[in-house]
Design a protein around this motif. Structure first.
Motif, PDB file in Angstrom:
ATOM      1  N   TYR A 444      37.005  39.583  -7.875  1.00  0.00           N
ATOM      2  CA  TYR A 444      35.822  39.011  -8.514  1.00  0.00           C
ATOM      3  C   TYR A 444      35.535  37.610  -7.982  1.00  0.00           C
ATOM      4  CZ  TYR A 444      32.319  37.815 -11.938  1.00  0.00           C
ATOM      5  OH  TYR A 444      31.130  37.446 -12.514  1.00  0.00           O
ATOM      6  N   LYS A 448      31.918  37.284  -6.307  1.00  0.00           N
ATOM      7  CA  LYS A 448      30.843  36.690  -7.117  1.00  0.00           C
ATOM      8  C   LYS A 448      30.040  35.660  -6.320  1.00  0.00           C
ATOM      9  CE  LYS A 448      33.348  32.763  -9.155  1.00  0.00           C
ATOM     10  NZ  LYS A 448      33.871  32.138 -10.385  1.00  0.00           N
ATOM     11  N   ALA A 528      27.583  39.907  -5.214  1.00  0.00           N
ATOM     12  CA  ALA A 528      27.423  38.768  -6.123  1.00  0.00           C
ATOM     13  C   ALA A 528      26.376  39.064  -7.192  1.00  0.00           C
ATOM     14  CB  ALA A 528      27.034  37.517  -5.339  1.00  0.00           C
ATOM     15  N   GLY A 531      28.249  41.025  -9.767  1.00  0.00           N
ATOM     16  CA  GLY A 531      29.242  40.185 -10.418  1.00  0.00           C
ATOM     17  C   GLY A 531      28.639  39.244 -11.436  1.00  0.00           C
ATOM     18  N   ASN A 532      27.570  38.580 -11.051  1.00  0.00           N
ATOM     19  CA  ASN A 532      26.950  37.613 -11.966  1.00  0.00           C
ATOM     20  C   ASN A 532      26.248  38.305 -13.133  1.00  0.00           C
ATOM     21  OD1 ASN A 532      27.412  34.809 -10.797  1.00  0.00           O
ATOM     22  ND2 ASN A 532      26.725  35.940  -9.004  1.00  0.00           N
TER      23      ASN A 532
END
Length: 589
Positions: A444, A448, A528, A531-532
Motif C-alpha cells: 500500500y 498509494k 494510487a 489506494g486513495n
C-alpha cells in the motif's frame, strides 16, 4: 449521473431555447462545506440565458426540481447550482450494488492488453526498485482486468549480455565451484555476489593501468577482465558449448531464487520471455529495416538509425562485431509478443531512467510500419528512496527485496504484539497475520503514490494502524467482519424507501463511486487511484461505525439490518479493491 446531464440539456432547451451537447454540461462533486451532492457549473449558459449566473442557476434548479424525481432540493452559491439528490435514489443505488455480482468490476470490453513487468537481469537478486516495478505491474494488470480488459501478464527476463557474462566470468575465475547448496545462499544472491566481485576486480585492473599512465577511458577498455567478458559474450552468441553450459547452470540458480521472491511478493506471470530467444528475431528486423532504408550501416559494419529529424540523435541498433544491443532485443521481443497475443495495447512497466530508450523504440517500430507500435505505452515510474540507516542490504549499496520483505514482516510482528492485538491467536495464525500486515503495509505504501513520482519508503510509517496506510484499511475490513460475525445472521432484510442519516448517505455515495474509480485507475494505469479511494472509504466507514450503533438492542430491526448490509458491501468493496493492489485482508486482527 447521466440523467442529470440529460435533464440539464432539456432545461437549457426549454428555458433558453438553446441546443447544447452533453460535453457542455460540467458536473462536479459538491464541496463539503455546502449542502448538496452534485454541482452544475452554469457559467457557460449565461451567454444565451442573458441573465446573471445566480439567476441562470436558479432557473435551471427550479426546472430540475419539477421534472426530476431524484432531485430533492437545490441551492445556488455564487453561480454554482448545488443539487441535493433524494434519499430514494441513493437507497436504490445501494440495492443495485448489493445485488450486482462482483460489484465494481466491469463486463468484458473485448480489448486485449499485455502488461510487461519485472524484467530482471539474471546477474543479481531483485532489489527495492524491482519491488516497486513488480507491485505496480501486477496491480495495473489486475485493475485492467477489473475494468473489463483481457489481460496477459508477461515477464521479459534479461538473461544475456555483457552484464550476465561478468557474473559468469567472475564465478569461473574466483568461485572454486561454489553453488547455492554448498554456500547456503539463494541462487540469485550467489550470482549477485560474483557480479560484485567482478566489479571489484575490474576496478583494481583499471587502477593498475592508470598507474602506468593509461587514460581512464582507455584503461576501462584495456582491462583484461573486460576483454575476457566481451570475448565470453561473443562465444555465447556463437553457441560455444562451455559458455552456454555455464550460462544455463548459473541462470538456473537465479530463476529458483526469483521464483521464491515472486511467491513472497504475491506476483505472477502468464508467460515468460527471454532475451536469449528474442535477440535473433531482433537481428532479422534489422535486416528488414536495412532493406526498407530505415537503418543504415556504417563503415565499421555497425548498424544505426538517424532520428535527428525527430529531434533526437543517431541510435546504434547493432554493434560492429554483429552482437546485439538492448534495442535489438526489444524490437525482437515486441514482434514476438504481438505474434503470440495480438494485443490492442502493450504496457511496458519500466523505470523513468529508460524514458529515452522507449521513446526511441516506439519511434523505430512506427518507422518500420509495425501495426502494434501505436498501442505501445511506457508506464514510466519514479525511483524509491529509503530514509538513511533504516535498512542495509548485504552489499551495502542496494536494498535487497528478500531483506525488505522480511524486515516488513518483522516490523509488523513487533508493532502488532506491542498493541496486544494477537493474544488470542495461535502461532500459525500469528505468522499469517504478520505476513499479511507486513506485505499489506509495503504494497500500500508504495502503490498509494502516483507511479510517476519519485517516492520515499519509510517502513515504520507504513505499518501504522491509524495513518494513511494499508494496515488501517486492513483493520477496517477486519472490524467489519467482526461485526458481521457477531450479528449471527446473513439475511439483512429492510424496507423499500426510508430516510438516510448523513453518515449512511456519505458511505453509500463512496461505495457508488467504486466502478468509476476502477475505470479511472485503468485509464491512468494508476493503483494510487484505488489506494486513495479505499482510504477515504475506510475513513467514511469508521466514522459511520463510531457514530451509528449497529448491534445495540435499542435500534430497530430495520436499521440493524440495513447497517449490517451497508457494512457487508463496504467490506466486499475493500476486499476487492485491496485485491486489485495485490493486498490480502485478514478476517480478524
Amino acid at each position: 449521473m447521466e440523467f442529470i446531464v440529460q435533464k440539464t440539456i432539456e432545461a437549457v432547451k426549454v428555458l433558453f431555447d438553446q441546443n447544447i451537447e452533453a460535453s457542455a454540461v460540467t458536473l462536479q462533486e459538491t464541496r463539503k462545506e455546502f449542502e448538496g451532492d452534485i454541482t452544475i457549473v452554469v457559467f457557460p449558459f449565461t451567454r444565451f440565458s442573458k441573465t446573471s449566473p445566480d439567476a441562470t442557476a436558479t432557473a435551471i434548479g427550479a426546472y430540475l426540481i419539477n421534472h426530476v424525481t431524484e432531485v430533492a432540493d437545490f441551492n445556488v452559491i455564487k453561480g454554482f447550482l448545488n443539487l441535493v439528490i433524494a434519499d430514494s435514489y441513493w437507497v436504490n443505488r445501494f440495492k443495485i450494488a448489493c445485488n450486482t455480482p462482483n460489484f465494481g468490476f466491469a463486463q468484458p470490453n473485448g480489448q486485449k492488453v499485455m502488461v510487461e513487468y519485472s524484467s530482471p537481469n539474471t546477474n543479481k537478486p531483485l532489489h527495492l526498485g524491482h519491488v516497486r516495478n513488480n507491485l505496480l505491474g501486477y496491480s495495473v494488470a489486475e485493475i485492467l482486468k477489473g475494468a473489463g480488459y483481457d489481460v496477459a501478464k508477461v515477464n521479459l527476463v534479461n538473461d544475456r549480455g555483457i552484464h550476465i557474462c561478468k557474473s559468469m566470468l567472475a564465478w569461473k575465475k574466483f568461485g572454486n565451484g561454489e553453488t547455492p547448496a554448498s554456500s547456503g545462499l539463494k541462487g540469485d544472491h550467489l550470482v549477485g555476489k560474483y557480479y560484485v566481485i567482478f566489479d571489484k576486480e575490474y576496478k583494481k585492473e583499471i587502477d593498475a593501468l592508470k598507474a602506468t599512465g593509461v587514460a581512464e577511458d582507455d584503461a576501462k577498455k584495456q582491462a583484461p577482465l573486460m576483454i575476457e567478458a566481451q570475448l565470453m559474450l561473443k562465444k555465447w552468441e556463437e553457441g560455444d558449448k562451455e559458455v552456454i553450459d555455464l550460462w544455463k547452470m548459473m541462470n538456473g540458480w537465479v530463476y529458483e531464487g526469483f521464483d521464491e521472491t515472486y511467491k513472497k511478493l504475491g506476483v505472477n506471470f502468464d508467460k515468460y520471455y527471454y532475451e536469449s530467444n528474442t535477440y535473433l528475431l531482433g537481428k532479422e528486423i534489422i535486416e528488414e529495416g536495412l532493406q526498407k532504408g530505415v537503418f543504415f550501416r556504417k563503415p565499421d559494419s555497425s548498424v544505426w538509425i538517424d532520428l535527428t529529424e525527430d529531434g533526437l540523435d543517431q541510435k546504434l541498433v547493432l554493434r560492429s562485431d554483429g552482437t546485439s544491443v538492448y534495442m535489438t532485443q526489444d524490437m525482437g521481443t515486441a514482434q514476438l509478443k504481438y505474434g503470440d497475443f495480438k494485443m490492442d495495447k502493450s504496457v511496458y512497466v519500466v523505470g523513468n531512467e529508460q524514458d529515452y530508450h522507449f521513446k526511441v523504440l516506439f519511434l523505430i517500430l512506427n518507422k518500420l510500419g509495425k501495426e502494434f507500435a501505436k498501442g505501445s505505452y511506457h508506464l514510466s515510474y519514479g525511483m524509491v528512496d529509503l530514509p538513511s540507516g533504516k535498512m542495509k542490504s548485504r552489499e551495502g549499496t542496494v536494498v535487497d527485496a528478500d531483506d525488505l520483505i522480511q524486515e516488513m514482516i518483522d516490523t509488523s510482528r513487533e508493532y502488532t504484539e506491542a498493541l496486544g492485538k494477537v493474544d488470542d491467536f495461535n502461532d500459525q495464525e500469528k505468522v499469517e497475520l504478520f505476513r499479511k500486515i507486513g506485505l499489506g503495509a509495503l504494497k500500500y505504501h508504495i502503490l498509494k503514490v502516483d507511479p510517476k513520482k519519485r517516492m520515499m519508503f519509510d517502513p515504520s510509517e507504513s505499518i501504522d494502524f491509524q495513518g494513511h496506510t494499508g494496515p488501517f484499511i486492513q483493520y477496517s475490513y477486519a472490524r467489519i467482519q467482526s461485526v458481521l460475525r457477531k450479528s449471527g445472521s446473513s439475511d439483512f432484510t429492510y424496507g423499500e424507501v426510508f430516510p438516510l442519516n448523513k453518515d449512511e448517505r456519505e458511505l453509500i455515495q463512496q461505495l457508488d463511486k467504486f466502478p468509476s474509480v476502477i475505470i479511472d485507475a485503468a485509464d491512468n494505469y494508476s493503483p494510487a487511484v484505488i489506494g486513495n479511494y479505499l482510504y477515504e472509504l475506510a475513513k467514511a466507514y469508521n466514522k459511520f461505525y463510531h457514530d451509528n450503533p449497529i448491534l445495540k438492542p435499542e435500534i430497530s430491526q430495520h436499521d440493524r439490518n440495513f447497517r449490517l448490509q451497508l457494512s457487508k458491501l463496504t467490506g466486499d468493496v475493500i476486499k476487492r479493491g485491496m485485491g486489485l493492489m495485490g493486498i490480502e485482508v485478514p478476517e480478524r486482527m
